[in-house]
Enzyme design. Structure first.
Site, mmCIF file in Angstrom:
data_model
loop_
_atom_site.group_PDB
_atom_site.id
_atom_site.type_symbol
_atom_site.label_atom_id
_atom_site.label_comp_id
_atom_site.label_asym_id
_atom_site.label_seq_id
_atom_site.Cartn_x
_atom_site.Cartn_y
_atom_site.Cartn_z
ATOM 1 N N ASP A 97 50.038 -58.485 66.140
ATOM 2 C CA ASP A 97 51.215 -58.759 64.851
ATOM 3 C C ASP A 97 51.722 -60.210 65.008
ATOM 4 O O ASP A 97 52.042 -60.190 66.345
ATOM 5 C CB ASP A 97 51.880 -57.297 64.866
ATOM 6 C CG ASP A 97 52.128 -57.277 63.480
ATOM 7 O OD1 ASP A 97 53.020 -57.806 62.569
ATOM 8 O OD2 ASP A 97 52.498 -55.574 63.200
ATOM 9 N N ASP A 108 52.765 -61.508 59.406
ATOM 10 C CA ASP A 108 54.199 -60.272 59.216
ATOM 11 C C ASP A 108 55.396 -60.446 58.399
ATOM 12 O O ASP A 108 55.507 -62.012 58.376
ATOM 13 C CB ASP A 108 55.219 -59.892 60.387
ATOM 14 C CG ASP A 108 56.170 -59.446 59.886
ATOM 15 O OD1 ASP A 108 55.947 -57.918 59.566
ATOM 16 O OD2 ASP A 108 57.787 -60.363 60.142
ATOM 17 N N GLU A 151 50.475 -59.576 54.617
ATOM 18 C CA GLU A 151 51.402 -58.488 55.004
ATOM 19 C C GLU A 151 52.590 -59.743 53.737
ATOM 20 O O GLU A 151 52.973 -60.518 54.367
ATOM 21 C CB GLU A 151 52.971 -57.960 55.664
ATOM 22 C CG GLU A 151 53.506 -57.221 55.334
ATOM 23 C CD GLU A 151 54.903 -56.551 56.153
ATOM 24 O OE1 GLU A 151 55.344 -55.156 55.121
ATOM 25 O OE2 GLU A 151 55.248 -57.771 56.219
ATOM 26 N N HIS A 165 53.531 -48.507 59.558
ATOM 27 C CA HIS A 165 55.098 -48.095 60.076
ATOM 28 C C HIS A 165 56.204 -48.110 59.424
ATOM 29 O O HIS A 165 57.216 -48.169 59.958
ATOM 30 C CB HIS A 165 55.344 -49.206 61.758
ATOM 31 C CG HIS A 165 54.886 -50.346 61.173
ATOM 32 N ND1 HIS A 165 54.020 -50.684 60.434
ATOM 33 C CD2 HIS A 165 56.270 -50.951 61.322
ATOM 34 C CE1 HIS A 165 54.322 -52.326 60.528
ATOM 35 N NE2 HIS A 165 56.124 -52.361 60.847
ATOM 36 N N ASP A 166 56.075 -48.381 58.203
ATOM 37 C CA ASP A 166 57.104 -49.229 57.285
ATOM 38 C C ASP A 166 57.361 -47.909 56.097
ATOM 39 O O ASP A 166 58.371 -48.501 55.046
ATOM 40 C CB ASP A 166 57.326 -50.465 56.765
ATOM 41 C CG ASP A 166 57.061 -51.165 57.223
ATOM 42 O OD1 ASP A 166 58.494 -51.502 58.886
ATOM 43 O OD2 ASP A 166 57.017 -52.635 57.707
HETATM 44 O O1 TEU Z 1 58.003 -55.413 57.343
HETATM 45 C C1 TEU Z 1 58.948 -56.259 56.055
HETATM 46 C C2 TEU Z 1 60.229 -55.839 54.647
HETATM 47 O O2 TEU Z 1 60.334 -55.487 55.177
HETATM 48 C C3 TEU Z 1 59.661 -56.485 53.661
HETATM 49 O O3 TEU Z 1 58.473 -57.225 53.274
HETATM 50 C C4 TEU Z 1 59.822 -55.700 52.599
HETATM 51 O O4 TEU Z 1 58.142 -55.098 52.609
HETATM 52 C C5 TEU Z 1 59.744 -55.960 51.785
HETATM 53 O O5 TEU Z 1 61.136 -56.855 51.877
HETATM 54 C C6 TEU Z 1 60.588 -54.996 50.205
HETATM 55 O O6 TEU Z 1 61.748 -54.813 49.874
HETATM 56 C C7 TEU Z 1 58.016 -56.365 57.963
HETATM 57 C C8 TEU Z 1 57.247 -55.436 58.895
HETATM 58 O O7 TEU Z 1 56.350 -54.307 58.810
HETATM 59 C C9 TEU Z 1 58.523 -54.475 59.299
HETATM 60 O O8 TEU Z 1 58.108 -52.962 59.822
HETATM 61 C C10 TEU Z 1 59.626 -55.488 60.098
HETATM 62 O O9 TEU Z 1 61.098 -55.030 60.373
HETATM 63 C C11 TEU Z 1 59.774 -56.513 59.222
HETATM 64 O O10 TEU Z 1 58.558 -57.389 58.879
HETATM 65 C C12 TEU Z 1 61.101 -57.864 59.385
HETATM 66 O O11 TEU Z 1 59.987 -58.363 60.971
#
Ligand code: TEU
Ligand code: CA
Length: 541
Positions: free
Chosen positions: A98, A198, A253, A322-323
């Site tokens: 990551d 990320d 992402e 994981h989210d």
């Molecule tokens: O997630 C990013 C995230 O939470 C946002 O892109 C969200 O999807 C978007 O704002 C829509 O509301 C990543 C990781 O996957 C997550 O686990 C972390 O907590 C986050 O980044 C911060 O690093």
């Protein structure tokens, strides 16, 4: 020569805290992953994406990095990590890490120095502001609740897209960008095969930082400020200085990348090899997911996105990460969860158009947890949003119900290996509570059962590899769209192809005879002109 090897690979995502604990401290670790490499090799996956394993105070479970060059001692040593890379390589499994560079941890040396001395070089690695009347610099809301600004004791405000412990890095600063590129190349030199990147669409800011209009004095969600104009300069530079020098896979992402922007990100000359397709990630808003209408709406979303993206670039396709909550709960009503519906879901997404990702536990059908108390949860997003919402007078039970259904911790409970205490994940006390259903849902009971979900995934992966020439280039075409509740599509190139047919309802569906060879099916009987509830068939021609 670039061979785009990731276009014929299947990726398996590991959340290291929860995968396998080798030393009884209740936290997963590198040696735990090493122990399970044979399991992964048997499943047939090509690449492991390991969620952040860097030094971190774990405020956001590792997405707050305090040293990009060191691994977190809870997972082992840097040598253990290299041992893992070697052991994986022996089994022809690649590893991607990551890459979290929109922000770091407030414990990172850079931020620590910047806090002490406003004039040091590191102070230019972050976004600081001072205001005249002690007012927050603007009205933007962070992704985890509250303002994007927090204040230092000396009065300076600093900017954070996520938690206050995750200060954003200032990509406008050239020296900082060079530090980031050096670090990326350092890891690539170690033999990793690429990165999952990320929250990358947040790195370019609207530098005016002007407040934006909202209703009733609410904060303006910073999640609306992704892919801000000018971001391409940074992303092209990172690609040129790092990724292009290696035959590496990059999967971003990239929330907020719409159809028009997809080509810049994941087209032939895009910033990345692929981005996650978030276009059909759940059925949120449906109160009966088993209704034909809900299925048809979901099907339409899938077909619209994939039809568009497949003509332009390459996607990362997934059901879980994981989210998110577990796919069996996202797409099914509880009473319909079974081997058949789980294998139907797997069949629907696997051949769409892109690299399939499997999240740990998805292959054995792990499900959401019934959370009874916010204190059982660990996720900072759930906790901070809960505090914020309850503080604003929302009903605590309703907020808990929301996170119980959709919260990120659903995916973060320990991997269920067997029916012993804590699902065989640890001999100690797991850092987060294990799902009680480990006695019935676990890997051990499935690996040797030819009719298990695990073995269905294994066959799907085999099928993906057997048809590498098709999955990497064949055109995507929705099929039999008029059949309600049926999700069917074809991948075709030069007269060869795959046809995927899934009855995504809990009722029998009258269909038609298909004059092709069935290469995979989740029922034993495949000749009938009826499709059984949640029957999935894959034909090849
Ligand atoms: O997630 C990013 C995230 O939470 C946002 O892109 C969200 O999807 C978007 O704002 C829509 O509301 C990543 C990781 O996957 C997550 O686990 C972390 O907590 C986050 O980044 C911060 O690093
Ligand atoms: Ca451990």
């Amino acid at each position: 020569m670039k061979n785009n090897w990731w276009k014929e690979s299947v990726v398996y995502q590991i959340y290291p805290q929860s995968f396998m604990d080798s030393n009884g401290d209740g936290i997963g670790d590198f040696n735990g992953i090493i122990r399970k490499l044979d399991y992964l090799q048997n499943l047939g996956v090509d690449v492991l994406w390991i969620c952040p394993m860097y030094a971190s105070p774990l405020v956001d479970n590792g997405y707050d990095i305090s040293d990009y060059y060191k691994v977190n001692p809870i997972f082992g040593t840097n040598e253990d990590m290299e041992h893992l890379i070697d052991e994986a390589q022996k089994r022809k499994i690649k590893i991607i890490l990551d890459l979290v560079v929109n922000h770091c941890s407030d414990q990172h040396e850079w931020f620590q120095k910047a806090m002490k001395d406003p004039n040091c070089e590191e102070a230019s690695y972050f976004y600081f502001q001072t205001t005249e009347n002690d007012k927050e610099p603007n009205n933007w809301r962070s992704n985890f609740g509250g303002s994007v600004w927090s204040r230092l004791p000396d009065g300076r405000w600093y900017y954070h897209t996520f938690a206050k412990e995750q200060p954003d890095l200032n990509w406008e600063c050239k020296e900082l960008r060079q530090k980031i590129y050096e670090m990326i190349n350092w890891w690539l030199e170690k033999g990793i095969a690429g990165f999952r990147i990320d929250a990358i669409t947040f790195i370019k800011k609207d530098l005016s930082f002007a407040s934006r209009p909202t209703n009733d004095g609410e904060r303006y969600p910073v999640e609306n400020l992704t892919d801000y104009k000018g971001i391409g300069t940074f992303l092209d530079e990172m690609k040129e200085q790092c990724f292009d020098k290696y035959n590496c896979m990059t999967v971003a992402e990239a929330p907020g990348v719409d159809d028009a922007a997809f080509e810049r990100y994941a087209g032939k000359n895009g910033y990345f090899s692929m981005i996650f397709d978030f276009g059909w990630e759940n059925m949120e808003g449906e109160n009966d997911k088993s209704s034909i209408h809900a299925v048809e709406r979901w099907k339409k979303k899938i077909f619209t996105h994939v039809s568009h993206n497949s003509t332009i670039g390459w996607s990362a396709i997934f059901l879980e990460n994981h989210d998110q909550s577990r796919c069996l709960n996202k797409f099914l009503e509880r009473e319909n969860i079974s081997f058949y519906s789980a294998s139907a879901l797997a069949s629907i997404y696997f051949f769409l158009y892109g690299t399939p990702f499997i999240y740990q536990g998805q292959e054995i059908g792990m499900t959401n947890v019934k959370w009874k108390n916010i204190n059982d949860m660990d996720d900072i997003r759930a906790k901070r949003t809960y505090e914020e919402a309850v503080g604003q007078g929302k009903d605590p039970d309703e907020v808990l119900a929301y996170f119980s259904e959709l919260g990120r911790d659903n995916a973060r409970t320990p991997m269920q290996w067997d029916d012993s205490e804590s699902g065989g994940f640890t001999v100690g006390k797991p850092w987060i509570k294990c799902n009680d259903n480990y006695r019935t849902i676990n890997a051990q009971s499935q690996v040797n059962d030819p009719n298990s979900l695990y073995n269905y995934y294994k066959r799907l992966i085999q099928c993906y590899h057997d048809h590498a020439d098709i999955v990497r280039q064949a055109v995507f075409r929705p099929m039999y769209e008029e059949y309600q509740g049926l999700i069917a599509y074809e991948r075709e190139v030069n007269g060869k192809g795959l046809l995927v047919i899934v009855n995504f309802t809990n009722e029998k569906l009258m269909f038609q005879k298909i004059d092709q060879k069935c290469v995979l099916c989740n029922y034993h009987e495949t000749e009938s002109e009826w499709l059984q509830p949640y029957e999935a068939r894959i034909y090849s021609k």
